[in-house]
Design a protein around this motif. Structure first.
Motif, PDB file in Angstrom:
ATOM      1  N   ARG A   5       0.822  -1.205   0.000  1.00  0.00           N
ATOM      2  CA  ARG A   5       0.000   0.000   0.000  1.00  0.00           C
ATOM      3  C   ARG A   5       0.860   1.261   0.000  1.00  0.00           C
ATOM      4  NH1 ARG A   5      -3.124  -1.781   5.149  1.00  0.00           N
ATOM      5  NH2 ARG A   5      -1.405  -3.264   5.099  1.00  0.00           N
ATOM      6  N   ALA A   9       2.133   4.051  -3.462  1.00  0.00           N
ATOM      7  CA  ALA A   9       1.696   5.430  -3.293  1.00  0.00           C
ATOM      8  C   ALA A   9       2.563   6.369  -4.126  1.00  0.00           C
ATOM      9  CB  ALA A   9       1.766   5.827  -1.828  1.00  0.00           C
ATOM     10  N   CYS A  14       3.859  10.518   0.446  1.00  0.00           N
ATOM     11  CA  CYS A  14       3.856   9.065   0.638  1.00  0.00           C
ATOM     12  C   CYS A  14       5.049   8.584   1.452  1.00  0.00           C
ATOM     13  CB  CYS A  14       3.795   8.337  -0.700  1.00  0.00           C
ATOM     14  SG  CYS A  14       5.234   8.587  -1.772  1.00  0.00           S
ATOM     15  N   TYR A  58      -4.394  12.059   7.020  1.00  0.00           N
ATOM     16  CA  TYR A  58      -5.001  11.224   5.984  1.00  0.00           C
ATOM     17  C   TYR A  58      -5.467  12.068   4.805  1.00  0.00           C
ATOM     18  CZ  TYR A  58      -7.565   7.414   3.833  1.00  0.00           C
ATOM     19  OH  TYR A  58      -8.004   6.454   2.947  1.00  0.00           O
ATOM     20  N   ARG A  63      -0.148   7.916   4.890  1.00  0.00           N
ATOM     21  CA  ARG A  63      -0.755   6.598   5.011  1.00  0.00           C
ATOM     22  C   ARG A  63      -0.033   5.685   6.006  1.00  0.00           C
ATOM     23  NH1 ARG A  63      -4.043   9.188   3.139  1.00  0.00           N
ATOM     24  NH2 ARG A  63      -5.414   8.819   1.352  1.00  0.00           N
ATOM     25  N   TYR A  64       1.025   6.158   6.630  1.00  0.00           N
ATOM     26  CA  TYR A  64       1.705   5.346   7.642  1.00  0.00           C
ATOM     27  C   TYR A  64       1.544   6.002   9.009  1.00  0.00           C
ATOM     28  CZ  TYR A  64       5.043   2.746  10.365  1.00  0.00           C
ATOM     29  OH  TYR A  64       5.603   1.963  11.345  1.00  0.00           O
ATOM     30  N   ALA A  88     -10.509   4.291   5.419  1.00  0.00           N
ATOM     31  CA  ALA A  88      -9.054   4.310   5.573  1.00  0.00           C
ATOM     32  C   ALA A  88      -8.460   2.908   5.550  1.00  0.00           C
ATOM     33  CB  ALA A  88      -8.689   5.018   6.874  1.00  0.00           C
ATOM     34  N   ASP A  90      -6.543   1.798   3.403  1.00  0.00           N
ATOM     35  CA  ASP A  90      -5.218   1.821   2.793  1.00  0.00           C
ATOM     36  C   ASP A  90      -4.136   2.281   3.765  1.00  0.00           C
ATOM     37  OD1 ASP A  90      -6.287   4.358   2.903  1.00  0.00           O
ATOM     38  OD2 ASP A  90      -5.557   4.990   0.938  1.00  0.00           O
ATOM     39  N   VAL A  91      -4.499   2.444   5.038  1.00  0.00           N
ATOM     40  CA  VAL A  91      -3.548   2.867   6.060  1.00  0.00           C
ATOM     41  C   VAL A  91      -2.647   1.701   6.449  1.00  0.00           C
ATOM     42  CG1 VAL A  91      -3.414   3.385   8.541  1.00  0.00           C
ATOM     43  CG2 VAL A  91      -4.818   4.798   7.033  1.00  0.00           C
TER      44      VAL A  91
END
Length: 323
Positions: A5, A9, A14, A58, A63-64, A88, A90-91
């Motif tokens: 994921r 990105a 990202c 977000y 995303r991390y 969410a 894709d987190v």
């Protein structure tokens, strides 16, 4: 990068993650907390603050998200946010075990956390993390490995971690202290069944503390994803505490000292993710300008003069008060 994921990105942010060490508990060592958090350090107030930060991150493409068992109620706050944000999915969630939070929601406790890298602590804290994050946990790291950590030699622990990895969990480690490079190289040598055990490393690296850089490059070359923590040196690289050389470069870029400090880390070819430790949404949004900072050779040279001897850096960090 072991996280598809993140690897897929393409947004400017990202390679920036959000760490919740500063907002998951009322006391921490970062400078400026009185200004950033104010007097209300209740669990409800910090839960709301954490959720606001997560929403903002977000929305900006982050995303991390990084938590730990010792970061007070950070896992709980993140778990609550994830439950309320089904979009969410894709987190990527990373947590850490090996320290136990002992401050009892106080800013003036005698001890705020206790370190223990035993198999028993792993089993207990893994169960605690699973109870909160369950299937949302992607990465579980040993917290603050040092060269003398029993986690580097405990074969039973290695077998248990390998079992978790076989079940789909990414296994990693973080480092702290003046001997980070030695700890990284020792961890790279840990194998189970002839295969390397760890797939990620999270280390302190910033313009003041660069000693882990060569070992992090080696880890990257060995296939590990490198996550950088404490890029702001616990607030020492943010206004108003930033050194003059950093302030001068920031003035030339028309962006904040924080964005410049994080941009310097993003320029390292081995950097996978650099963590923002923001305690407020404005801080976070300023941090997220880092990918837009273009540093020239002269500016990089001036920033390089800020490097400190590792022992001195960590001694000063150890003097920072919990507040």
């Amino acid at each position: 990068m072991p996280f598809a994921r993140l690897a897929a990105a393409t947004t400017p942010t990202c390679h920036i993650g959000l760490g919740l060490a500063a907002v998951g508990r009322p006391g921490y060592i970062n400078l400026g907390r009185d200004r950033d958090l104010g007097e209300d350090r209740s669990a409800d107030a910090l839960r709301t603050r954490t959720h606001d930060l997560l929403d903002a991150a977000y929305a900006q493409g982050v995303r991390y998200f990084d938590v730990a068992r010792s970061y007070g109620r950070s896992e709980e706050f993140l778990a609550d946010w994830l439950k309320g944000r089904p979009d969410a999915d894709d987190v990527v969630v990373g947590s850490k075990w090996g320290y136990t939070y002992t401050a009892g929601w106080s800013t003036d406790a005698e001890r705020h956390e206790v370190k223990d890298h035993s198999l028993a602590t792993y089993d207990r804290q893994r169960a605690e993390t699973d109870a909160l994050l369950g299937g949302r946990l992607d990465l579980y790291q040993i917290h603050s490995v040092t060269p003398d950590s029993p986690a580097l030699t405990d074969k039973d622990l290695h077998a248990r971690l390998a079992e978790a990895a076989a079940g789909g969990l990414t296994v990693g480690f973080s480092t702290s202290g003046p001997a980070q490079a030695d700890a990284i190289r020792a961890a790279l040598a840990v194998t189970v069944g002839g295969e390397p055990l760890f797939r990620t490393v999270q280390s302190t690296y910033n313009v003041l503390e660069t000693s882990a850089g060569p070992a992090l490059a080696e880890a990257h070359d060995a296939g590990l994803t490198v996550i950088v923590k404490e890029g702001m040196a616990n607030g020492r690289l943010a206004e108003p505490h930033a050194p003059d050389a950093l302030k001068a470069v920031a003035g030339e870029t028309s962006l904040g000292c924080d964005a410049v400090a994080l941009a310097w880390i993003l320029r390292q070819p081995w950097t996978g993710v650099v963590l923002s430790g923001a305690a407020t949404v404005p801080q976070l949004l300023s941090n997220l300008h880092a990918p837009a900072v273009d540093l020239d050779v002269d500016q990089l040279t001036r920033l390089a003069t800020l490097k400190e001897e590792p022992g001195a850096y960590w001694a000063r960090r150890g003097e920072l008060s919990w507040h």
